[in-house]
Design a protein around this motif. Structure first.
Motif, PDB file in Angstrom:
ATOM      1  N   ASP A 126      37.869  54.072  37.301  1.00 32.32           N
ATOM      2  CA  ASP A 126      37.757  53.296  38.541  1.00 32.32           C
ATOM      3  C   ASP A 126      37.144  51.921  38.265  1.00 32.32           C
ATOM      4  O   ASP A 126      37.631  50.901  38.774  1.00 32.32           O
TER       5      ASP A 126
ATOM      6  N   GLU B  99      39.668  49.748  36.545  1.00 34.90           N
ATOM      7  CA  GLU B  99      40.636  49.182  37.497  1.00 34.90           C
ATOM      8  C   GLU B  99      40.053  47.926  38.149  1.00 34.90           C
ATOM      9  O   GLU B  99      40.770  46.939  38.375  1.00 34.90           O
ATOM     10  N   LYS B 100      38.752  47.962  38.433  1.00 30.63           N
ATOM     11  CA  LYS B 100      38.073  46.785  38.977  1.00 30.63           C
ATOM     12  C   LYS B 100      38.098  45.648  37.957  1.00 30.63           C
ATOM     13  O   LYS B 100      38.362  44.493  38.310  1.00 30.63           O
TER      14      LYS B 100
ATOM     15  N   LEU C 176      40.327  45.128  35.625  1.00 31.98           N
ATOM     16  CA  LEU C 176      41.689  44.583  35.591  1.00 31.98           C
ATOM     17  C   LEU C 176      41.933  43.625  36.744  1.00 31.98           C
ATOM     18  O   LEU C 176      42.472  42.525  36.549  1.00 31.98           O
ATOM     19  N   SER C 177      41.528  44.022  37.947  1.00 27.22           N
ATOM     20  CA  SER C 177      41.766  43.158  39.107  1.00 27.22           C
ATOM     21  C   SER C 177      40.965  41.860  38.999  1.00 27.22           C
ATOM     22  O   SER C 177      41.472  40.784  39.328  1.00 27.22           O
ATOM     23  N   LEU C 178      39.730  41.951  38.500  1.00 26.94           N
ATOM     24  CA  LEU C 178      38.907  40.743  38.335  1.00 26.94           C
ATOM     25  C   LEU C 178      39.497  39.815  37.276  1.00 26.94           C
ATOM     26  O   LEU C 178      39.530  38.592  37.459  1.00 26.94           O
TER      27      LEU C 178
ATOM     28  N   ILE D  39      42.582  39.505  36.435  1.00 31.14           N
ATOM     29  CA  ILE D  39      43.782  38.880  37.007  1.00 31.14           C
ATOM     30  C   ILE D  39      43.392  37.765  37.979  1.00 31.14           C
ATOM     31  O   ILE D  39      43.952  36.668  37.936  1.00 31.14           O
ATOM     32  N   VAL D  40      42.407  38.037  38.840  1.00 28.43           N
ATOM     33  CA  VAL D  40      41.935  37.015  39.784  1.00 28.43           C
ATOM     34  C   VAL D  40      41.459  35.767  39.040  1.00 28.43           C
ATOM     35  O   VAL D  40      41.697  34.642  39.481  1.00 28.43           O
ATOM     36  N   HIS D  41      40.804  35.980  37.893  1.00 26.19           N
ATOM     37  CA  HIS D  41      40.288  34.856  37.103  1.00 26.19           C
ATOM     38  C   HIS D  41      41.371  34.230  36.215  1.00 26.19           C
ATOM     39  O   HIS D  41      41.091  33.280  35.485  1.00 26.19           O
TER      40      HIS D  41
END
Length: 172
Positions: free
Chosen positions: A110, A113-114, A116-118, A120-122
């Motif tokens: 979990d 996954e956070k 990965l999302s961070l 991508i955002v950066h």
């Protein structure tokens, strides 16, 4: 089991210190001397040091909660906040720890996954982290997530020089 991930702020510093010391100690106390553990914990997790880290805009901490209880935490770094200067396309996972009672429940995934999302955002293309060469459980976990060893660096536990493997994952 209700899970959620929330950003950690300066107001959370005492909880962060408690969880940081507990999880680091549980993870490494059996392989290190009490003196080296104490020296490291005092240096890395004192309130002044954690306050400095929380104020760095290129670093972020997150708690993972299970049923309103803190089950672990994550620290990530970008750009100049990285503990090694890897370049602008890299996103660092500096710390990812799960409390003993919450391990083997998928919480590490979990948190990842956070991550990965961070990343991508950066706008990052690669994620990297350092993991102690003796922490076989963590190495296996990272390999399952697609990380490969790309280097190594020294990590000091008190006066004991240890080797952290640098592991990297390329994002698609």
């Amino acid at each position: 089991m209700i899970k959620r991930i929330e950003k950690c702020y300066l107001k959370d510093i005492e909880l962060l210190q408690k969880v940081s010391i507990e999880t680091f100690n549980d993870t490494f106390k059996d392989q290190n001397t009490a003196e080296n553990m104490e020296a490291y914990l005092l240096k890395a997790y004192n309130l002044k040091k954690l306050e400095e880290e929380l104020k760095i805009t290129s670093s972020e901490f997150y708690f993972i909660y299970v049923n309103d209880n803190i089950a672990g935490y994550l620290k990530v770094n970008v750009d100049d906040a990285q503990s090694e200067q890897m370049g602008s396309e890299y996103f660092e996972v500096e710390r990812i720890y799960i409390r003993k009672d919450y391990q083997n429940k998928g919480l590490g995934k979990d948190l990842f996954e956070k991550v990965l999302s961070l990343a991508i955002v950066h706008g990052k293309k690669r994620i990297w982290l350092g993991v102690w060469e003796e922490n076989k459980k963590a190495i296996k976990f990272y390999e399952k997530l697609g990380f490969t060893q790309t280097g190594a660096h020294s990590f000091y536990m008190g006066d004991d020089e240890q080797t952290d493997l640098i592991m990297t994952k390329v994002l698609n």
